[in-house]
Structure formats: C-alpha cells, structure tokens
Motif scaffolding. Sequence first.
Motif, PDB file in Angstrom:
ATOM      1  N   GLU A 103      47.346  -9.699   0.162  1.00  0.00           N
ATOM      2  CA  GLU A 103      48.346 -10.716   0.469  1.00  0.00           C
ATOM      3  C   GLU A 103      47.718 -11.942   1.131  1.00  0.00           C
ATOM      4  N   ILE A 104      46.772 -11.721   2.026  1.00  0.00           N
ATOM      5  CA  ILE A 104      46.093 -12.837   2.677  1.00  0.00           C
ATOM      6  C   ILE A 104      45.326 -13.660   1.648  1.00  0.00           C
ATOM      7  N   LEU A 105      44.607 -12.987   0.763  1.00  0.00           N
ATOM      8  CA  LEU A 105      43.820 -13.691  -0.251  1.00  0.00           C
ATOM      9  C   LEU A 105      44.732 -14.466  -1.198  1.00  0.00           C
ATOM     10  N   ARG A 106      45.917 -13.899  -1.501  1.00  0.00           N
ATOM     11  CA  ARG A 106      46.843 -14.579  -2.399  1.00  0.00           C
ATOM     12  C   ARG A 106      47.381 -15.861  -1.754  1.00  0.00           C
ATOM     13  N   VAL A 107      47.724 -15.795  -0.469  1.00  0.00           N
ATOM     14  CA  VAL A 107      48.251 -16.969   0.233  1.00  0.00           C
ATOM     15  C   VAL A 107      47.180 -18.061   0.311  1.00  0.00           C
ATOM     16  N   ILE A 108      45.951 -17.677   0.572  1.00  0.00           N
ATOM     17  CA  ILE A 108      44.868 -18.664   0.646  1.00  0.00           C
ATOM     18  C   ILE A 108      44.663 -19.336  -0.708  1.00  0.00           C
TER      19      ILE A 108
ATOM     20  N   LEU B  66      47.057 -11.390   9.371  1.00  0.00           N
ATOM     21  CA  LEU B  66      45.819 -10.830   9.911  1.00  0.00           C
ATOM     22  C   LEU B  66      46.117  -9.755  10.950  1.00  0.00           C
ATOM     23  N   ASN B  67      47.134  -9.973  11.790  1.00  0.00           N
ATOM     24  CA  ASN B  67      47.510  -8.956  12.775  1.00  0.00           C
ATOM     25  C   ASN B  67      47.988  -7.676  12.086  1.00  0.00           C
ATOM     26  N   ALA B  68      48.745  -7.835  10.989  1.00  0.00           N
ATOM     27  CA  ALA B  68      49.184  -6.662  10.236  1.00  0.00           C
ATOM     28  C   ALA B  68      47.988  -5.942   9.597  1.00  0.00           C
ATOM     29  N   LEU B  69      47.011  -6.715   9.140  1.00  0.00           N
ATOM     30  CA  LEU B  69      45.811  -6.109   8.543  1.00  0.00           C
ATOM     31  C   LEU B  69      45.029  -5.326   9.587  1.00  0.00           C
ATOM     32  N   ARG B  70      44.955  -5.819  10.801  1.00  0.00           N
ATOM     33  CA  ARG B  70      44.230  -5.127  11.865  1.00  0.00           C
ATOM     34  C   ARG B  70      44.822  -3.734  12.112  1.00  0.00           C
TER      35      ARG B  70
END
Length: 264
Positions: A187-192, A255-259
């Motif tokens: 999800e982070i990579l998609r948003v970036i 990022l907090n969810a990924l942690r």
Amino acid sequence: MAAMTLEYLNTFIHVKEDTEEMEKGGKVRCHSSPPGSTRLLSFTMETAQEEDAMRSYVAALAERAANLAQPAQQQRDVSLAVSNNSAELEDVSPSPPVAQELRLSSSGSLGHPEACRRPCVYLILGHCASGEACAYCHMMHTGKWPKLDKKQRIMMQQCNQAQLLTLLLPFCRARAERFGFAREAAEILRVIEENSSSSPLTESFPWRDLRNLRKTLARMSFSSLLDLVAHQSKAAQTSPGDDRHDLAARLVDLLNALRCQLTL
C-alpha cells in the motif's frame, strides 16, 4: 639475562663484561675513549674518601637492581596468568541472549531494523531515561546510520513532492523486496507511485551530484526514506488540507501500521 657487575672507575660507572657470555656469542658493550692527559691529572687529585663513597654508591645500585628484578618478573608472571584466565573465560562465555535485546527494546523499535525509527542517541551514550516509552529505536543497528550532506539536503529542498517521491520509489521498493516485506508495504509503494512525477530529475540536477545522492539513499532504511517526505512537508510549513501535508500524514500512518505488522 646475565649478571651485571658495576664498578666505579675514573668518575664513571663502569660495567664489567662477562667473558663467558662473550665467548658464547653475547653482545659486547661499546667502550668510551680513554681520558686525556689533562683528565688523568684531575683523577689523581681525588681523595680516597670520595673514591670510597662512590664505590659504595655503585655497589648499592647493583644490589638495588637485583632486588627490583625479582618483583618485576613475578609481576609479569601474574599478569600472564591473569591474561590467560581471561582468554579462557572469553572463549566459554555465551553470546548475549535474545532476552537482553528484548529488554532494551522501546516503542520506537517496532519494525526493527527497516521500519523502526532512528537509533536512540541517549542509549548509545549509555542510558535512556525514557526506557520502553522512548520513541526511538533501542535495538542493535549494524553500520553507521547514513545521513545526507549539506549539498544533498539542498537538492532535496529544491525537489517538489512529486519529484521527491519519484526519487525515493525505487529505493523503497528495493528495501522492501530485499528484507522480505514487499507484500506488507504494498500500500505504501502504491501511494508513492501514484503521486510520483514523470519528469526526469536529470534535468534539474547535475549528473554527478544526483549519482552521489542516490548512493546515499540506497544505504538508508525504509523508514528513513519515508521520513524524508514528512521532513519536506514540515520544512514547507504546510497546513492540514494542503495536498503535500495530507500525503505526508497518510504515509506516516501507513508506516506506523507497517511497523506493527513487522513486529508481530
């Protein structure tokens, strides 16, 4: 070491050579030139009392040297024994248990080593008063924490948010794939990727400077790369409702969810 014999001769402390040691191939001491005629005359003027006093002083030096040699040898033997025992203890000592690592963890250690926050400076110096509540990582990090130099920070400030995301995307994707959490970071990579720019950065910066910047980014962790986006948003003094602020806040939440996912 051969015994050393001293004598007082012509106002000099003279060392007598051991003939047996010389016959075995021992080293021969250097000899001084004999005194001249003027000095010989002065030697004959010395009183017998002065000569006896000097000979007694030289004899005392030889005795003192002999007494000092024995304690020094004993000290070397004790030091050698202590060092040998220490080496044996080091060989059999167990490696630090995992429980110790867990005891030193903190809230900032979540997602270690790729998604955690930067290392705690106070813990590196010896003690962190915040303990488990510390917002920075208390776990072991290998190597030096990479940082941007002054020229690279200026380059980052000159990028707009879309250019910055374009620059960071390949490094974020590479770190996620290398450390095996590409699925969790999808999800982070998609948003970036959705908010990145299509314009090449080579038109904005010299090729050599851009190459050095990419070398530094390649050494940074996944969370450090995303922190650059949040830092740029703060530096631009964006307010809620601004697209740059909202995107940076969304990446921080992801990022907090990924942690949490990587810590489970």
